[in-house]
Write a protein that holds these residues in place. Structure first.
Motif, PDB file in Angstrom:
ATOM      1  N   ARG A  86      55.295 -56.368 -50.745  1.00  0.00           N
ATOM      2  CA  ARG A  86      56.156 -56.389 -49.559  1.00  0.00           C
ATOM      3  C   ARG A  86      55.673 -55.210 -48.728  1.00  0.00           C
ATOM      4  O   ARG A  86      56.124 -54.079 -48.905  1.00  0.00           O
ATOM      5  CB  ARG A  86      57.624 -56.242 -49.962  1.00  0.00           C
ATOM      6  CG  ARG A  86      58.132 -57.323 -50.919  1.00  0.00           C
ATOM      7  CD  ARG A  86      59.642 -57.274 -51.033  1.00  0.00           C
ATOM      8  NE  ARG A  86      60.161 -57.888 -52.245  1.00  0.00           N
ATOM      9  CZ  ARG A  86      60.466 -59.169 -52.385  1.00  0.00           C
ATOM     10  NH1 ARG A  86      60.257 -60.003 -51.400  1.00  0.00           N
ATOM     11  NH2 ARG A  86      60.961 -59.624 -53.517  1.00  0.00           N
ATOM     12  N   SER A 127      58.563 -69.474 -52.430  1.00  0.00           N
ATOM     13  CA  SER A 127      59.781 -68.711 -52.723  1.00  0.00           C
ATOM     14  C   SER A 127      60.606 -69.474 -53.745  1.00  0.00           C
ATOM     15  O   SER A 127      60.745 -70.695 -53.628  1.00  0.00           O
ATOM     16  CB  SER A 127      60.608 -68.520 -51.450  1.00  0.00           C
ATOM     17  OG  SER A 127      61.886 -68.017 -51.783  1.00  0.00           O
ATOM     18  N   MET A 160      69.297 -65.761 -59.371  1.00  0.00           N
ATOM     19  CA  MET A 160      68.711 -65.255 -58.126  1.00  0.00           C
ATOM     20  C   MET A 160      68.916 -66.245 -56.978  1.00  0.00           C
ATOM     21  O   MET A 160      69.488 -67.318 -57.159  1.00  0.00           O
ATOM     22  CB  MET A 160      67.219 -65.012 -58.322  1.00  0.00           C
ATOM     23  CG  MET A 160      66.891 -63.718 -59.016  1.00  0.00           C
ATOM     24  SD  MET A 160      65.099 -63.488 -58.995  1.00  0.00           S
ATOM     25  CE  MET A 160      64.982 -61.822 -59.636  1.00  0.00           C
ATOM     26  N   GLY A 161      68.373 -65.900 -55.833  1.00  0.00           N
ATOM     27  CA  GLY A 161      68.446 -66.801 -54.682  1.00  0.00           C
ATOM     28  C   GLY A 161      68.715 -66.069 -53.379  1.00  0.00           C
ATOM     29  O   GLY A 161      68.869 -66.687 -52.331  1.00  0.00           O
ATOM     30  N   HIS A 165      64.289 -61.605 -63.582  1.00  0.00           N
ATOM     31  CA  HIS A 165      62.943 -62.075 -63.250  1.00  0.00           C
ATOM     32  C   HIS A 165      62.374 -63.101 -64.231  1.00  0.00           C
ATOM     33  O   HIS A 165      61.290 -63.628 -63.984  1.00  0.00           O
ATOM     34  CB  HIS A 165      61.993 -60.876 -63.097  1.00  0.00           C
ATOM     35  CG  HIS A 165      62.286 -60.101 -61.855  1.00  0.00           C
ATOM     36  ND1 HIS A 165      63.372 -59.267 -61.757  1.00  0.00           N
ATOM     37  CD2 HIS A 165      61.675 -60.076 -60.638  1.00  0.00           C
ATOM     38  CE1 HIS A 165      63.413 -58.741 -60.542  1.00  0.00           C
ATOM     39  NE2 HIS A 165      62.398 -59.218 -59.842  1.00  0.00           N
TER      40      HIS A 165
HETATM   41  O1  F6P Z   1      63.066 -64.004 -52.876  1.00  0.00           O
HETATM   42  C1  F6P Z   1      62.818 -64.127 -54.230  1.00  0.00           C
HETATM   43  C2  F6P Z   1      63.674 -63.179 -55.032  1.00  0.00           C
HETATM   44  O2  F6P Z   1      63.423 -63.398 -56.417  1.00  0.00           O
HETATM   45  C3  F6P Z   1      65.174 -63.276 -54.753  1.00  0.00           C
HETATM   46  O3  F6P Z   1      65.789 -64.348 -55.404  1.00  0.00           O
HETATM   47  C4  F6P Z   1      65.647 -61.923 -55.213  1.00  0.00           C
HETATM   48  O4  F6P Z   1      66.767 -61.536 -54.478  1.00  0.00           O
HETATM   49  C5  F6P Z   1      64.479 -61.017 -54.878  1.00  0.00           C
HETATM   50  O5  F6P Z   1      63.341 -61.846 -54.732  1.00  0.00           O
HETATM   51  C6  F6P Z   1      64.195 -59.957 -55.912  1.00  0.00           C
HETATM   52  O6  F6P Z   1      63.185 -59.169 -55.420  1.00  0.00           O
HETATM   53  P1  F6P Z   1      62.404 -58.071 -56.298  1.00  0.00           P
HETATM   54  O7  F6P Z   1      61.524 -58.792 -57.263  1.00  0.00           O
HETATM   55  O8  F6P Z   1      61.622 -57.300 -55.292  1.00  0.00           O
HETATM   56  O9  F6P Z   1      63.442 -57.267 -56.997  1.00  0.00           O
END
Ligand code: F6P
Length: 420
Positions: A127, A203, A247-248, A338
């Motif tokens: 990111r 996504s 998640m979502g 995750h």
């Molecule tokens: O957009 C995908 C996602 O897995 C979301 O569901 C979740 O809010 C976010 O990314 C988590 O992000 P990171 O892996 O940066 O913690």
């Protein structure tokens, strides 16, 4: 033409299949295929001066305009020229060991062989904060012109795709600035006066409008269902309640569909919070009723973006306390985290990115300065090409409707046929 592909934002299963399809489709159409490591961050970093990618003779071209027939060429035309990445025999480029200082890399057919079975994204993602700045995008433009890249395919979520469109609309200005600073020649400025960009939605959240499915969402849903099956058996054994957080982000698709597939007793999603306030009564009444009907176990699914009608977040731990205190249920919380995002893609997350990757290359070849940036989607089982910014704007409308507490509109935007 030199077509580069990058993956950006949160990884999702199927991103490797996208890279594989774009690389192979580009080669089949007589183009050079390039990958950008670490998402937009790789574009900003570029290749160390001395380490620019070597040029080598392009493989002979075959032209296939038909789709999805073209996809079969991936299966039929094995070995189309040696991959640059595999030349040193390690094949391990994700670690960056063989590609130190190089982020924009020419790839061959063999480099991506078998990638459709791999989870995550082998070319890395990020990111990128740098790319959000104009300075970062100027560096990215310079690195692309330096390597002679004409077109970019971006696979990521709505933020990544918005970034792609900003980059494309700014491109002429960036090129003019690079020329004015003497960083690129007049000939380079002429050749790269226009940037072709196509987006693919990678996504797990399935939160993008104008497409029925995003790449990675089916696999994530499958993972959640497996987890729910596992939890159901232990919940049944102890007659327990489980609160599962999925998640979502701001989208309830994963939670909703997991509830349908896993047999939830109660569900919290951002688009449709419980109508009554306090919602605790509504939830307890429903679960009490289910227990009265003889259910031995209770399953409550909480989307990570869930909230009540006043937009106050609803958290799994709090739901657990309510179930324990009010209904006396022995309750546990499981946050899947995750585990939902990683691992091998299911069949749909191999097929969809393969078909869409091919379409993305077609879209690149058809693009001209007058056409908008396109997003490749799927609607009613057909691979589609829609204006990227329209899809992003419509997606934003859902969040705005939720912020304004117009949940009916949010639901209708997600599902136009939605009725109470
Ligand atoms: O957009 C995908 C996602 O897995 C979301 O569901 C979740 O809010 C976010 O990314 C988590 O992000 P990171 O892996 O940066 O913690």
């Amino acid at each position: 033409m030199k077509i580069a592909i990058l993956t950006s934002g949160g990884d999702s299963a199927g991103m490797n299949a996208v890279v594989r399809a774009v690389v192979k489709a580009a080669i089949l159409k007589g183009c050079e295929a390039w990958i950008v490591r670490e998402g937009y961050e790789g574009l900003v970093r570029g290749n160390a001066e001395a380490e620019s990618s070597p040029t080598y003779a392009p493989p002979s071209a075959t032209h296939h305009s038909d789709f999805p027939l073209a996809a079969t060429n991936i299966i039929n035309n094995l070995r189309f020229g040696d991959g640059e990445l595999l030349k040193d025999g390690t094949g391990d480029y994700a670690s960056g060991r063989t590609l130190k200082g190089r982020y924009i890399v020419r790839v061959g057919w063999d480099d991506v062989r078998g990638w459709f079975t791999e989870g995550g994204t082998l070319i890395g993602t990020a990111r990128s904060k740098e790319f959000r700045t104009q300075e970062g995008r100027l560096a990215a433009a310079y690195n692309m012109v330096k390597e002679g890249i004409d077109a970019l395919v971006v696979c990521g979520g709505d933020g990544s795709l918005t970034g792609a469109d900003v980059f494309r609309s700014e491109w002429p200005q960036l090129v003019a600035e690079l020329r004015a600073k003497g960083k690129i020649s007049e000939a380079q400025a002429q050749t790269h006066s226009h940037l072709k960009i196509v987006g693919l939605v990678g996504s797990i959240d399935n939160d993008m409008s104008m497409t029925d499915l995003t790449i990675g969402a089916p696999t994530a849903l499958h993972r959640i269902c497996e987890a729910i099956d596992n939890i159901n058996s232990t919940a049944f054994s102890h007659s327990r309640a489980f609160v599962i957080e999925v998640m979502g982000r701001h989208c309830g698709w994963l939670a909703l569909l997991a509830g349908v597939a896993g047999g939830a007793d109660f569900l919290f999603i951002p688009e449709q919070p419980p109508k009554s306030q306090p919602w605790e009564d509504e939830m307890c009444a429903a679960i009490h009723r289910h227990r009265e009907l003889g259910k031995r176990k209770t399953l409550v699914i909480v989307a990570e973006g869930a909230h009540d009608i006043d937009l106050k977040p609803i958290k799994a731990e709090y739901v657990k306390d309510i179930l324990a205190e009010r209904l006396g249920l022995d309750t546990r919380v499981t946050t899947l985290g995750h585990t939902q995002r990683g691992g091998r893609p299911c069949a749909m997350d191999r097929i969809l990115p393969t078909l869409q990757g091919f379409k993305a290359v077609d879209a690149i070849l058809e693009a001209n300065p007058e056409t908008p940036s396109y997003m490749i989607g799927i609607q009613e089982n057909k691979i589609t090409m829609v204006p990227l910014m329209e899809a992003v704007a419509m997606t934003k409308e859902v969040s705005t409707a939720i912020e304004k507490k117009d949940f009916e509109k949010a639901m209708r935007l997600r599902d136009p046929e939605f009725r109470e």
